[in-house]
Write a protein that holds these residues in place. Structure first.
Motif, PDB file in Angstrom:
ATOM      1  N   PHE A 184      14.378  38.575 -21.165  1.00 47.34           N
ATOM      2  CA  PHE A 184      14.128  38.575 -22.606  1.00 47.34           C
ATOM      3  C   PHE A 184      15.299  38.021 -23.408  1.00 47.34           C
ATOM      4  CE2 PHE A 184      11.251  41.652 -20.846  1.00 47.34           C
ATOM      5  CZ  PHE A 184      10.116  41.617 -21.647  1.00 47.34           C
ATOM      6  N   ASN A 185      16.438  37.837 -22.754  1.00 51.85           N
ATOM      7  CA  ASN A 185      17.614  37.324 -23.446  1.00 51.85           C
ATOM      8  C   ASN A 185      17.314  35.950 -24.042  1.00 51.85           C
ATOM      9  OD1 ASN A 185      20.216  35.716 -23.613  1.00 51.85           O
ATOM     10  ND2 ASN A 185      21.050  37.713 -23.051  1.00 51.85           N
ATOM     11  N   PRO A 186      17.597  35.740 -25.342  1.00 52.32           N
ATOM     12  CA  PRO A 186      17.286  34.449 -25.975  1.00 52.32           C
ATOM     13  C   PRO A 186      17.898  33.251 -25.255  1.00 52.32           C
ATOM     14  CG  PRO A 186      17.874  36.080 -27.637  1.00 52.32           C
ATOM     15  CD  PRO A 186      18.159  36.711 -26.310  1.00 52.32           C
ATOM     16  N   CYS A 187      19.109  33.425 -24.708  1.00 51.75           N
ATOM     17  CA  CYS A 187      19.739  32.316 -23.985  1.00 51.75           C
ATOM     18  C   CYS A 187      18.965  31.980 -22.716  1.00 51.75           C
ATOM     19  CB  CYS A 187      21.183  32.672 -23.640  1.00 51.75           C
ATOM     20  SG  CYS A 187      22.269  32.849 -25.068  1.00 51.75           S
ATOM     21  N   VAL A 188      18.433  33.020 -22.069  1.00 57.26           N
ATOM     22  CA  VAL A 188      17.643  32.807 -20.853  1.00 57.26           C
ATOM     23  C   VAL A 188      16.347  32.087 -21.189  1.00 57.26           C
ATOM     24  CG1 VAL A 188      16.364  33.958 -19.007  1.00 57.26           C
ATOM     25  CG2 VAL A 188      18.660  34.756 -19.624  1.00 57.26           C
ATOM     26  N   LEU A 189      15.650  32.551 -22.219  1.00 62.63           N
ATOM     27  CA  LEU A 189      14.383  31.926 -22.602  1.00 62.63           C
ATOM     28  C   LEU A 189      14.588  30.477 -23.039  1.00 62.63           C
ATOM     29  CD1 LEU A 189      12.606  34.844 -24.503  1.00 62.63           C
ATOM     30  CD2 LEU A 189      12.066  33.949 -22.222  1.00 62.63           C
ATOM     31  N   GLU A 190      15.700  30.218 -23.724  1.00 63.62           N
ATOM     32  CA  GLU A 190      15.983  28.845 -24.145  1.00 63.62           C
ATOM     33  C   GLU A 190      16.227  27.950 -22.939  1.00 63.62           C
ATOM     34  OE1 GLU A 190      16.144  25.754 -26.720  1.00 63.62           O
ATOM     35  OE2 GLU A 190      15.554  27.832 -27.137  1.00 63.62           O
ATOM     36  N   LYS A 191      16.912  28.488 -21.925  1.00 63.69           N
ATOM     37  CA  LYS A 191      17.144  27.715 -20.706  1.00 63.69           C
ATOM     38  C   LYS A 191      15.826  27.463 -19.972  1.00 63.69           C
ATOM     39  CE  LYS A 191      20.806  26.875 -19.529  1.00 63.69           C
ATOM     40  NZ  LYS A 191      21.715  25.714 -19.700  1.00 63.69           N
ATOM     41  N   THR A 192      14.956  28.462 -19.956  1.00 59.41           N
ATOM     42  CA  THR A 192      13.648  28.305 -19.313  1.00 59.41           C
ATOM     43  C   THR A 192      12.801  27.281 -20.068  1.00 59.41           C
ATOM     44  OG1 THR A 192      13.662  30.543 -18.411  1.00 59.41           O
ATOM     45  CG2 THR A 192      11.517  29.504 -18.695  1.00 59.41           C
ATOM     46  N   ARG A 193      12.910  27.286 -21.383  1.00 55.67           N
ATOM     47  CA  ARG A 193      12.162  26.321 -22.192  1.00 55.67           C
ATOM     48  C   ARG A 193      12.537  24.885 -21.826  1.00 55.67           C
ATOM     49  NH1 ARG A 193       9.721  27.132 -27.063  1.00 55.67           N
ATOM     50  NH2 ARG A 193      10.762  29.159 -27.251  1.00 55.67           N
ATOM     51  N   GLY A 194      13.731  24.703 -21.314  1.00 57.95           N
ATOM     52  CA  GLY A 194      14.210  23.353 -21.039  1.00 57.95           C
ATOM     53  C   GLY A 194      13.839  22.798 -19.677  1.00 57.95           C
ATOM     54  N   ILE A 195      13.178  23.590 -18.823  1.00 60.48           N
ATOM     55  CA  ILE A 195      12.818  23.058 -17.505  1.00 60.48           C
ATOM     56  C   ILE A 195      11.694  22.036 -17.650  1.00 60.48           C
ATOM     57  CG2 ILE A 195      13.489  25.228 -16.398  1.00 60.48           C
ATOM     58  CD1 ILE A 195      10.472  25.740 -15.922  1.00 60.48           C
ATOM     59  N   SER A 196      11.529  21.201 -16.657  1.00 62.02           N
ATOM     60  CA  SER A 196      10.468  20.194 -16.715  1.00 62.02           C
ATOM     61  C   SER A 196       9.102  20.857 -16.605  1.00 62.02           C
ATOM     62  CB  SER A 196      10.638  19.170 -15.592  1.00 62.02           C
ATOM     63  OG  SER A 196      10.314  19.757 -14.336  1.00 62.02           O
TER      64      SER A 196
END
Length: 465
Positions: A184-196
């Motif tokens: 749920f960490n915003p940094c984690v979700l942002e990193k996940t958003r960036g995957i192909s």
């Protein structure tokens, strides 16, 4: 467990490593599966040999990921990934380390892995187990736990949170509390958003092949990952469809998830169709106030859903074949067969539904019913199941009759009509469609002589009077 039995292919491979002064360990998912008592043939090897040294001691080696220390060795009919012990720097792109440093320390190599259950190594020499992070205990507890700080692990690679939730359905494990909270960490979700999008699609496919995909999909929804990649599903949560008629027990979102559970695990097309078949309902939902209570209607939701599903599947870059098949199933899933259907109605159903999609369409119908109450359908003990069995028999009969189910099945074609005096152009197409309707009503009319008579009469009636 003190030791693991090493497959003979890997023993022979290890002999080559030892002969040249290197060591090698089996690592990753294969070790986990072996500890679970499951077969494991997808082998990953970690070694203190550098990629160039590996390429020098084996005959057939492909430099598949040499920049990150990985090559693929073709050995005794197997493609085996071999990676040099390494430590990683930052993961700026959320997938690959910015730089790789080789090490001779196996434990340092294991420390960069995602979950404790995947951070276990087995010696190819004697099968002894190296388990510095308690992975064996977590496997016994059926627990998915990050190696070290979960936020750090997840921000290294944005795919790892999705892998965590995928393992829930695949292994029937649960995610350890701190590891789950880190997603749920915003940094984690942002990193996940960036995957192909392809990486997400591949994980989704793996989830859909499990026995109960809803377990992982619900976690993906809860964490917000699902709506990052498939935001259209958000409208389905809270879209109520349960009313006094008793057709449904859940909102549209849960119905879709449970329908997905009810579809065949080995059929990706039906699983996708089940997941999206009612996704058009929120857009067309209407409420009728009746003396018995509110009644929810969703007229033409199958057409709306087919269009939305096509957009999703194209965005996720599924193949055109998969996309077209899923769209077709969703568009046709609202058929309601009854014994009162005429033979002509059965034939028209076959015209509308592609014959090679029939089994998938029936499987989708059963999955749809499963999702209404999250309960399996006993085919021979339910009205719907009995109706499907009856419809199958009637379809078989119609096929045996060699009925014309398309223009190509007619006893005449456009050239025959033109030879009989009907001008080329739009007239031919219109009359051929009329002839097909005639034959659908009465297959006995499908002879060249009879159809030419009907065609001439139609032409005179429509275009010469």
């Amino acid at each position: 467990m003190k030791n693991i039995k090493i497959p003979h292919e890997l023993k022979k491979m290890n002999t080559i490593f030892i002969t040249h002064g290197f060591e090698a360990y089996l690592v990753g998912g294969a070790v986990r599966d072996m500890l679970l008592g499951q077969p494991a043939t997808d082998w990953d090897i970690a070694t203190n040999a550098t990629p160039r040294q590996v390429m020098a001691i084996f005959h057939r080696v492909i430099p598949t990921g040499i920049a990150h220390g990985t090559v693929t060795v073709h050995f005794l009919g197997n493609a085996i990934e071999v990676t040099t012990y390494r430590t990683d720097s930052n993961y700026t792109d959320g997938r690959h380390p910015d730089a790789v440093t080789y090490t001779t320390d196996l434990k340092k190599d294991l420390s960069r892995r995602d979950f404790t259950m995947n951070a276990i190594a087995v010696s190819l020499e004697n099968g002894s187990i190296i388990d510095p992070f308690g992975g064996q205990d977590d496997i016994k507890k059926k627990l998915i736990r990050s190696v070290g700080d979960p936020v750090e692990r997840f921000t290294e690679d944005g795919l790892r949170p999705i892998r965590a939730v995928r393992f829930v359905s695949q292994l029937h494990f649960s995610i350890q509390k701190d590891t789950y909270s880190a997603i749920f960490n915003p940094c984690v979700l942002e990193k996940t958003r960036g995957i192909s999008i392809e990486r997400f699609r591949d994980e989704l496919e793996k989830i859909l092949k499990t026995e109960k995909p809803s377990a992982s999909l619900k976690l993906m929804e809860e964490t917000g990952i699902l709506y990052i990649f498939i935001p259209e599903l958000a409208l389905c949560r809270g879209c109520i469809q349960k009313d006094f008629r008793g057709f449904h027990e859940f909102d549209v979102m849960d119905h879709l998830l449970y329908s997905c559970d009810g579809a065949p695990p080995d059929n990706l097309v039906v699983r996708l169709a089940a997941l999206f078949h009612d996704i058009g309902k929120p857009a067309v939902r209407q409420i009728r106030h009746t003396p018995q209570g509110d009644e929810y209607t969703f007229y033409d939701h199958e057409s709306a859903g087919a269009s939305v599903a096509k957009q999703i599947l194209m965005r996720l870059r599924f193949s055109n074949a998969v996309t077209d098949s899923v769209e077709h199933l969703i568009r046709q899933h609202m058929f309601h067969y009854e014994s009162t259907w005429t033979d002509a109605a059965v034939r028209r159903f076959l015209v509308r539904v592609k014959p090679d999609c029939l089994e998938d369409l029936f499987a989708l119908r059963l999955a749809d019913i499963y999702g209404m109450h999250n309960k399996a359908v006993r085919i021979h003990d339910s009205t719907t199941g009995q109706n499907l069995c009856e419809l199958k028999k009637r379809i078989t009969a119609a096929t045996v009759q060699n009925s014309a189910l398309g223009l190509k099945d007619l006893a005449v074609n456009g050239r025959d009509l033109m030879a009989a005096g009907i001008p080329s152009g739009r007239y031919v197409g219109i009359i051929l469609k009329q002839l097909l309707e005639t034959v659908l009503d009465d297959p006995a009319q499908n002879t060249k002589e009879q159809l030419l008579v009907i065609a001439k009469k139609s032409y005179i009636s429509m275009f010469m009077t």
